[in-house]
Design a protein around this motif. Structure first.
Motif, short mmCIF file in Angstrom:
data_model
loop_
_atom_site.label_atom_id
_atom_site.label_comp_id
_atom_site.label_asym_id
_atom_site.label_seq_id
_atom_site.Cartn_x
_atom_site.Cartn_y
_atom_site.Cartn_z
N THR A 13 -35.66 -3.15 -39.03
CA THR A 13 -36.74 -3.53 -39.94
C THR A 13 -38.08 -3.16 -39.32
N ALA A 15 -42.50 -3.05 -40.43
CA ALA A 15 -43.60 -3.18 -41.38
C ALA A 15 -44.79 -2.40 -40.86
N LEU A 35 -43.00 -2.72 -46.07
CA LEU A 35 -41.90 -3.33 -45.32
C LEU A 35 -40.66 -2.50 -45.61
N ARG A 41 -38.17 0.92 -49.00
CA ARG A 41 -39.38 0.09 -48.92
C ARG A 41 -39.18 -1.16 -49.77
N TRP A 46 -48.90 -5.84 -50.81
CA TRP A 46 -49.08 -7.17 -50.22
C TRP A 46 -50.57 -7.29 -49.93
N GLN A 89 -48.88 -12.23 -38.87
CA GLN A 89 -47.69 -11.66 -39.50
C GLN A 89 -46.71 -11.18 -38.43
N VAL A 91 -42.26 -9.57 -38.10
CA VAL A 91 -41.01 -9.22 -38.78
C VAL A 91 -39.83 -9.74 -37.98
N PHE A 96 -39.95 -10.60 -43.27
CA PHE A 96 -41.38 -10.51 -42.97
C PHE A 96 -41.96 -11.89 -43.21
N THR A 164 -35.66 -8.12 -53.11
CA THR A 164 -36.68 -8.67 -52.22
C THR A 164 -37.13 -10.01 -52.79
#
Length: 645
Positions: A13, A15, A35, A41, A46, A89, A91, A96, A164
């Protein structure tokens, strides 16, 4: 990555966010933000707004495992910010997480309207590259569902399904449509004088084929703690050099990156393995050559990478011939992809075998691993795979019919199939591209080493003396042929390749250093090559250029025709040490370590070829992977080559 994107990586993963933590989803000439999980994606937008406006970054996101920034409303000197937002933030695996702390700077009660606009376009990474390719997706549908505490985005195309989910605590006061497919989560925050409100947002990505929903960390701090624990465990016990703190720091940074760059793969018996991915953002997946070289560099310090990489590649070894995938029996895979386009056969990279050198490197790593660890069990388990790899080298690979490993341009995939795999990378000094069946010099070195190491394994583990003698004879014959056909006596240097007519491709290239690592050249030729690589047209001060300056083909910002690659230089340093050229090996090591020090101790995939004498700092290559496993492991190879000198 472009300079406005900051990368967060954990396993499969990653971002990419902007200076203020936003994801715009805008397609441009650089790497996209978003992400990403398993080549898709899962978050394409965001964006944070307060009272309908985008705040500005007072303290922008800095590089690190957690993205932190401080945001305020736009205004002038006479208008002190009414509020401050502290944004964080991180991941996790398929996740996320974000925390927002909103603080009022006013002495009176304040009401603000905070919103996060989210969207998931589920675009395949191959669609986001800057070559303007488009792909038809018949029957594809996207849907959105409002939840009590957020929103869910779904994508379906035939049997392919992805999802998601965005949730928040406290739950948003509302979820609004935007007219673009995105959804806006909205909160009305009533702040006391100088009061604070906190929000937690979590994004869970469920790519196609995911066995279960991801375990989402509670907060960025929790995600960061998990990653730090993983990095600390992975680096534990490595003997960092005490007399060279800059190399020690580069090794520590590299090990931390290697810990976060491991992705899941499957072994021959269905067992789950963790193997080094090639790099982020474009190659967060298993690439045969990259995983093998990374594991070789780390072998004296972290043999578990090799112990996972070898069975993972054995499990994907080709058993049949395929035109689109360039597969042939016994060949080791070049690239494994999990995205929608690979699933539906719109790109050939689901399992793509366009590499002439992954197969010999598989054998090199197997022999080196057994010698390093004494693990005879793995050598016996992988015996059928090793014999199949030798069979490919002798048969389809071209050693028997042409005398060398050979590849031909794949019109639907890679034109060049050695490590310099960009179009035009294998060229003459004047820039003329090699044509026909190409015999790249470096691959012959790997083949020689593979034959010798497999002969040793055959004799000591498999107890097959006849097979061992056959391989040793093949290695000796290859060495004799190579020095006859590739050596350019007027330049005291080997050719970069032979073309389809057997003519020398005469560019002076760094690949000659790989021949030192493999031991293919005799002592006299090896010493000539080693010293030549440290002359100013080759050595930039940061490392050996892929192509010596002064040739018409040279360009300091070319991917493979003048740039400096850390992993290339790590192999060169190991080769120089093998031939007793220790001063030269230390020169290469010091250049690379200085380049790492200038970049926070992290070596990127590649840097520009500009000389240190003309620019005091290493110049970044504009499209380099920021996190790259071979570069992360390169300081460990330097430690092996020169110690703490």
């Amino acid at each position: 990555m472009t300079d406005r994107h900051h990368l967060l990586v954990h396993g499969g993963t990653f971002a990419a966010v902007g200076d203020g933590g936003d994801i715009s989803g805008v397609r441009g000439s650089g790497s996209p933000d978003g992400l990403f999980v398993r080549d898709a994606r899962h978050l394409s937008r965001w964006q944070l707004t307060v009272d309908g406006a985008v705040p500005e970054a007072l303290t922008p996101v800095a590089d690190g495992d957690t993205a932190r920034c401080v945001l305020v409303p736009r205004g002038g000197r006479q208008e002190p910010p009414a509020y401050t937002i502290f944004r964080e933030q991180a991941v996790g695996d398929s996740a996320f997480v974000e925390s927002l702390r909103v603080t009022s700077n006013r002495p009176v009660p304040t009401t603000i309207r905070l919103a996060v606009t989210a969207d998931a376009d589920f675009t395949d990474q191959f669609e986001l590259r800057s070559d303007h390719r488009t792909y038809t997706k018949i029957g594809a549908t996207r849907s959105r569902q409002v939840l009590d505490d957020g929103v869910e985005f779904n994508y379906q195309r035939g049997e392919w399904r992805s999802c998601t989910t965005v949730t928040a605590e406290p739950a948003p006061d509302g979820v609004e449509e935007t007219g673009t497919g995105a959804r806006r989560l909205v909160w009305t925050l009533e702040l006391e004088p100088h009061g604070t409100a906190e929000l937690a947002l979590r994004v869970a990505a469920r790519p196609h084929g995911a066995a279960q929903s991801p375990r989402i960390p509670d907060s960025p701090a929790a995600a960061n703690a998990q990653l730090l624990a993983l990095e600390g465990e992975f680096a534990e016990g490595v003997p960092f050099p005490t007399g060279w703190p800059e190399l020690a720091a580069a090794c520590a940074r590299g090990l931390a990156d290697l810990a976060s760059l491991q992705v899941t793969a499957t072994g021959p018996d269905g067992e789950e393995l963790r193997v080094p991915a090639a790099g982020a953002p474009w190659f967060l997946t298993l690439l045969g050559r990259d995983a093998l070289l990374t594991s070789l560099f780390a072998l004296p310090y972290r043999p578990q990478l090799a112990a996972a990489t070898l069975p993972a590649l054995a499990a994907t070894q080709a058993t049949e011939t395929g035109a689109n995938s360039v597969s042939q029996p016994g060949k080791i895979v070049h690239e494994v992809r999990h995205g929608e386009l690979a699933h539906f056969g719109q790109v050939p990279y689901g399992r793509y075998y366009g590499s002439v050198d992954a197969t010999p490197l598989f054998l090199v790593l197997l022999g080196a691993y057994v010698e390093q660890t004494g693990d005879l069990t793995l050598a016996r388990r992988l015996e059928p795979h090793a014999r199949a790899a030798i069979g490919w080298m002798l048969d389809h690979g071209g050693l028997t019919s042409r005398g060398y490993l050979v590849y031909r341009a794949d019109q639907g995939g890679l034109a060049n199939q050695n490590w310099k795999d960009s179009p035009g990378a294998i060229c003459s000094a004047d820039g003329t591209r090699a044509s026909g069946a190409v015999m790249a010099a470096g691959a012959q070195g790997y083949a020689y080493d593979a034959l010798r190491r497999t002969a040793w394994v055959a004799r000591t583990v498999w107890e097959d003396e006849v097979y061992a003698a056959l391989l040793e004879q093949a290695a000796g014959d290859l060495r004799d042929r190579f020095q006859r056909d590739f050596w350019m006596p007027e330049r005291s240097f080997p050719a970069l390749a032979l073309d389809g007519e057997g003519n020398q491709v005469d560019a002076l290239a760094s690949d000659a250093g790989h021949l030192l690592w493999s031991g293919l050249l005799d002592k006299e030729y090896g010493e000539l090559v080693g010293r030549r690589l440290l002359e100013p047209d080759f050595f930039s001060g940061w490392g050996v250029r892929t192509l010596a300056a002064g040739q018409a083909a040279y360009h300091p910002l070319s991917y493979h025709r003048g740039s400096v690659w850390p992993h290339d230089n790590a192999l060169i340093a190991l080769g120089l040490a093998r031939y007793g050229l220790h001063d030269e090996a230390r020169g290469v090591a010091h250049g690379l370590v200085d380049a790492a020090t200038a970049a926070g101790h992290r070596l990127p995939e590649v840097i520009a070829g500009y000389g240190r004498d003309t620019h005091a700092e290493p110049v970044p290559y504009p499209h380099a992977c920021v996190r790259e496993s071979r570069s992360a492991a390169a300081p460990l190879a330097l430690l092996t080559a020169v110690g703490g000198a």
